[in-house]
Design a protein around this motif. Structure first.
Motif, short mmCIF file in Angstrom:
data_model
loop_
_atom_site.label_atom_id
_atom_site.label_comp_id
_atom_site.label_asym_id
_atom_site.label_seq_id
_atom_site.Cartn_x
_atom_site.Cartn_y
_atom_site.Cartn_z
N GLN A 256 4.00 24.05 -6.00
CA GLN A 256 4.31 22.89 -6.78
C GLN A 256 4.54 21.73 -5.96
O GLN A 256 4.18 20.48 -6.64
CB GLN A 256 5.64 23.23 -7.24
N GLU A 257 4.89 21.58 -4.86
CA GLU A 257 4.96 20.48 -3.95
C GLU A 257 3.64 19.67 -3.58
O GLU A 257 3.84 18.71 -3.12
CB GLU A 257 5.89 20.93 -2.79
N LEU A 261 1.71 19.39 -7.88
CA LEU A 261 1.96 17.96 -7.95
C LEU A 261 0.99 17.28 -8.28
O LEU A 261 1.08 16.01 -9.04
CB LEU A 261 2.79 17.75 -6.79
N GLU A 301 5.92 22.81 -18.19
CA GLU A 301 6.32 21.88 -17.25
C GLU A 301 5.93 20.61 -17.19
O GLU A 301 6.52 19.56 -17.36
CB GLU A 301 6.10 22.21 -15.84
N ASP A 725 9.85 7.04 -6.79
CA ASP A 725 10.20 8.21 -7.80
C ASP A 725 11.07 9.28 -7.32
O ASP A 725 10.65 9.86 -6.40
CB ASP A 725 8.73 8.69 -8.36
N LYS A 727 11.45 12.23 -7.93
CA LYS A 727 10.55 13.60 -7.95
C LYS A 727 9.89 13.61 -6.69
O LYS A 727 9.91 14.64 -5.98
CB LYS A 727 9.59 13.85 -9.23
N SER A 730 12.20 14.98 -4.09
CA SER A 730 12.76 16.48 -4.32
C SER A 730 11.98 17.54 -3.86
O SER A 730 10.87 17.43 -3.62
CB SER A 730 13.05 16.50 -6.02
N PHE A 732 10.80 22.00 -4.53
CA PHE A 732 10.88 22.68 -5.86
C PHE A 732 11.84 23.94 -5.27
O PHE A 732 11.56 24.56 -4.38
CB PHE A 732 9.42 23.10 -5.93
N ASP A 738 12.73 25.11 -10.71
CA ASP A 738 12.94 23.56 -11.07
C ASP A 738 13.03 22.83 -9.71
O ASP A 738 13.30 23.16 -8.74
CB ASP A 738 14.13 23.35 -11.97
N TRP A 739 12.76 21.47 -10.12
CA TRP A 739 12.68 20.47 -8.87
C TRP A 739 14.25 20.26 -8.57
O TRP A 739 15.06 20.05 -9.30
CB TRP A 739 12.13 19.33 -9.41
N LEU A 741 17.11 17.76 -5.95
CA LEU A 741 17.17 16.76 -4.57
C LEU A 741 18.44 17.46 -3.77
O LEU A 741 19.40 17.74 -4.23
CB LEU A 741 17.80 15.43 -5.55
N GLU A 767 22.59 14.96 -5.35
CA GLU A 767 21.89 15.52 -6.63
C GLU A 767 22.96 14.90 -7.93
O GLU A 767 24.04 14.82 -7.66
CB GLU A 767 22.17 17.05 -6.25
#
Ligand code: BGC
Length: 767
Positions: A256-257, A261, A301, A725, A727, A730, A732, A738-739, A741, A767
């Motif tokens: 994901q990261e 992404l 997603e 941004d 995200k 953040s 995962f 989910d993402w 922080l 968060e």
């Protein structure tokens, strides 16, 4: 001698459309040119009476352009028969073999590129004519068409300039439209996790933000030309070794990261109409029947509303693929032809599933505008093509070393030695489905005609371009195959420019970062003979440079495209101030990579492991695992986490001027700072912003979170604000799927490369 020849009606028709059958118009004498024009006029008049009227557009409520694409697509699906629906979800070539057989007749309506899906004229659904077009439109020569060989996308990414990405995409989109295509198969967004990947030249580097933004901007620009955009190869197809059968394994967080992404950012930026799923397996399932990738990530997603098309021959099932979310099987119909019809008729797959697939395809055609503007063929603007190719090359050539300001070169040099890599006539390009046909044929014909191994050299001579800059100099060329001859020439010259290359191609990774064919020894010998040795590298990705301390300058030109020679000369003599920076880390040697040796695919055990992909071309489908223990550690993050010093870091590149950074102010939403040109030449500085996450995030490396390119006159300065941004800060969280922080202090760093970040600020986030 004019090569104008009219062999058949198709040639004549080409002339009436404004094309010329001659591949070498520059060879035409004025007289022959006049004959060409006359013939054009005569044939235009003759053919005018046969000109077909524009196809009549059907009438129906779905033609109402004030309805939304979704509403119109729903109306269309209601009109279609089962056979029509089935015809829209697979390719229209007879079979895969036809692609590889020069004598095979593809379906009459196909434009003869990688594939097409026939439309349904009674409804107004257009043919989806797909063309491979990562670095320019491919397969032009067989049809006497023109397209511009651009610098590779990795080169384009080195510009870190979204305006360049826009120009790049617009040009490809226009040239696709000019030739009658309706869909690109460009948009390569696989990250350079494996620096030896044979396709890195078609991709956009190792960082998800940079890659996603650049390819997303390109695709948006292509779609603005009414071309269905495509992002490929989804996902984790990050090496060519065993690409049909490798099972990639890494944690969901790592996927994901990093790789996912990059796709997410590209999709958000472009709203691309299509995504191509890849050949490989991910966590045990083929990507084209992988529910996690296609349904969970892509649709749920990312909110992707377009259609998923399989890579060529990457479909392996009917029901499993339909349920996972594959919409079109390409290029054939092994699983989505009769097999799918049977499954629908027997109730194994409900009709609603097929309807949803068709709706996504038709909706995309409408949303992109190709449904209402089916065709717009023109003679391509060759001049614009050349202009864009030059502009991109200027911003993509990276100056890596410039000892004692050896560069830019003086125009009063008396003798210049140019050595190696056919630099007297041409520049290199990468092979496979990203290969753009060379204008006027291969400049260096080796006799090899295999699209996956044949080195294509574009006709742009660095030597001639260099000679034009220093008209008083004697410029001599040596092939570089005989080290003694090359050193003799270097010794008797004021300076030596050695061109080295590493050819790469789809289908195979390069075995090592080392330059092939004894080129390292050539450079070392030349450097020993002349203390003013400049090395120019033409490569698809990073290479190692055991001689780097002994040469005075190094330039990474990548595959620089049809204007590469001219762009290089402009950089060498300072008419263009280099401004590009590396989108990939250069390791000192293979030993410093995640896998010092490329993973090996186990040999096929017998026919059960093999399929006949094309005549004479068997593919080994024996699965093997490629486990990335620390998939988060990609590119510069790997080097930082492992504390390995690279040869040249990510984001690095020199200029003929210098820059200073000052005055950082950061909030969670934006960062502001000043960049000043402290040298004597105008230049463009790429400013990079990184973040180090709080320790609790467990990521011992920084991440790129923003960048911009700033044009500065000598002494000039600019205050820059870059929005941030959330995200990108953040992580995962697998437990929440989910993402999230991580609360704590974030360090924001700003500067001119991942290893030179003079400005720091701390931002607290919760968060
Ligand atoms: C490649 C794709 C390409 C397709 C059609 C495949 O082998 O992986 O990138 O678009 O062929 O040429």
């Amino acid at each position: 001698m004019c090569f104008l020849s009219i062999r058949n009606a198709r040639d004549l028709a080409a002339i009436t459309r404004g094309g010329c059958v001659s591949r070498r118009m520059s060879d035409c004498s004025v007289r022959a040119g006049a004959v060409c024009v006359l013939l054009f006029l005569v044939s235009a008049v003759a053919f005018a009476q046969f000109e077909l009227p524009a196809p009549k557009r059907p009438a129906g409520p779905w033609m109402n352009t004030s309805l939304s694409p979704d509403e119109r697509a729903q109306l269309i699906v209601k009109e279609l028969t089962l056979d029509e629906k089935i015809s829209l979800v697979h390719g229209g070539l007879h079979n895969l073999a036809a692609m590889f057989d020069p004598n095979a007749e593809p379906d009459a309506k196909s434009l003869g590129n990688a594939g097409y899906v026939p439309g349904i004229p009674r409804i107004g659904i257009v043919d989806i004519q797909m063309a491979d077009a990562t670095v320019g439109v491919t397969h032009s020569s067989a049809f006497g068409r023109y397209s511009t060989p651009l610098p590779s996308t990795l080169a384009e990414t080195s510009s870190w300039n979204l305006d360049i990405a826009r120009e790049y995409g617009s040009l490809i989109g226009r040239e696709l439209r000019d030739q009658g295509y309706t869909m690109t198969l460009g948009g390569g967004v696989n990250l350079a996790r494996e620096p030896r990947n044979g396709r890195n030249f078609e991709y956009h580097g190792e960082d998800p933000l940079l890659a996603g933004k650049m390819v997303g901007t390109e695709m948006k620009a292509e779609q603005a030309q009414h071309i269905i955009g495509d992002l490929k190869h989804f996902a984790l197809n990050e090496s060519e070794t065993g690409r049909f059968s490798v099972n990639v394994k890494m944690s969901k967080r790592a996927m994901q990261e990093t790789s996912l992404l990059a796709f997410g950012i590209a999709l958000k930026e472009s709203d691309a109409g299509a995504v191509m799923c890849s050949y490989n397996l991910v966590d045990g399932d083929y990507a084209c029947e992988n529910e996690y990738l296609l349904d969970h990530v892509l649709r749920k997603e990312f909110g992707f509303k377009g259609f998923v098309v399989s890579d060529w021959g990457a479909t392996h099932s009917t029901a499993k693929s339909v349920n996972a979310g594959l919409d079109i099987e390409m290029p054939d119909h092994d699983f989505y032809g009769k097999a799918l019809k049977d499954a629908i008729e027997s109730g194994q797959i409900p009709m609603e599933k097929l309807d949803a697939m068709v709706e996504r395809i038709v909706r995309t055609e409408i949303a992109v505008g190709v449904f209402d503007n089916p065709s717009d063929r023109r003679v391509p603007d060759v001049f614009k093509g050349m202009e864009v190719a030059k502009e991109v090359a200027d911003e993509s050539i990276v100056l890596l070393k410039n000892q004692n300001n050896q560069l830019p070169l003086s125009r009063s040099l008396r003798t210049i030695a140019i050595i190696g890599s056919h630099a007297d006539v041409a520049v290199l390009s990468g092979g496979g489905s990203g290969q753009v046909d060379p204008i006027g044929g291969n400049a260096v014909d080796t006799g090899d005609k295999d699209p996956f191994t044949q080195h294509i050299w574009h006709r742009s001579s660095p030597m001639n371009a260099v000679a034009a800059k220093a008209p008083g100099a004697t410029v001599k060329f040596d092939e570089g195959t005989d080290v003694n001859a090359a050193t003799a020439l270097a010794r008797s010259s004021d300076i030596a420019i050695v061109f080295v290359h590493q050819y790469v191609s789809e289908g195979v990774d390069v075995p090592s970062l080392s330059l092939p064919e004894n080129q390292d020894a050539l450079v070392s010998a030349v450097a020993a003979a002349n203390s003013k040795t400049i090395v120019v590298i033409e490569s698809g990705g990073p290479v190692s440079m055991p001689w780097v301390d002994n040469v005075s300058a190094v330039i990474e030109a990548w595959f620089p495209g049809i204007k590469g020679g001219e762009a290089l000369a402009d950089i060498l003599f300072g008419d263009v101030n280099p401004s590009a920076k590396l989108p990939v880390t250069f390791a000192k040697s293979d030993a410093d990579l995640e896998f010092p040796q490329l993973p090996q695919q186990p040999p096929a055990r017998g026919p059960q492991d093999e399929i006949q992909f094309a005549p004479g071309f068997k593919v080994n489908l024996r699965h093997f695992d490629l486990v990335h223990e620390d998939g988060l550690f990609i590119g510069y993050r790997y080097f930082e986490a492992r504390m390995i010093r690279p040869l040249f870091p990510f984001g690095y590149g020199l200029s003929y001027t210098t820059y200073a950074y000052s005055g950082i102010e950061a909030t969670p939403q934006q960062v502001t700072f000043e960049v000043k040109n402290t040298g004597k030449r105008a230049g463009a500085e790429i400013a990079e912003v990184y973040a180090i996450l709080p320790q609790a995030a467990g990521e011992p490396f920084k991440r790129l979170i923003g960048f911009t390119k700033v044009l500065l006159e000598p002494g000039g300065s600019k205050t820059v604000t870059i929005p941030l941004d959330a995200k990108l800060f953040s992580i995962f969280d697998e437990s929440k799927d989910d993402w999230a922080l991580v609360s704590g202090d974030y360090t924001i760093l700003v500067g001119g490369s991942s290893e030179n970040l003079p400005l720091h600020a701390t931002v607290a986030m919760h968060e």
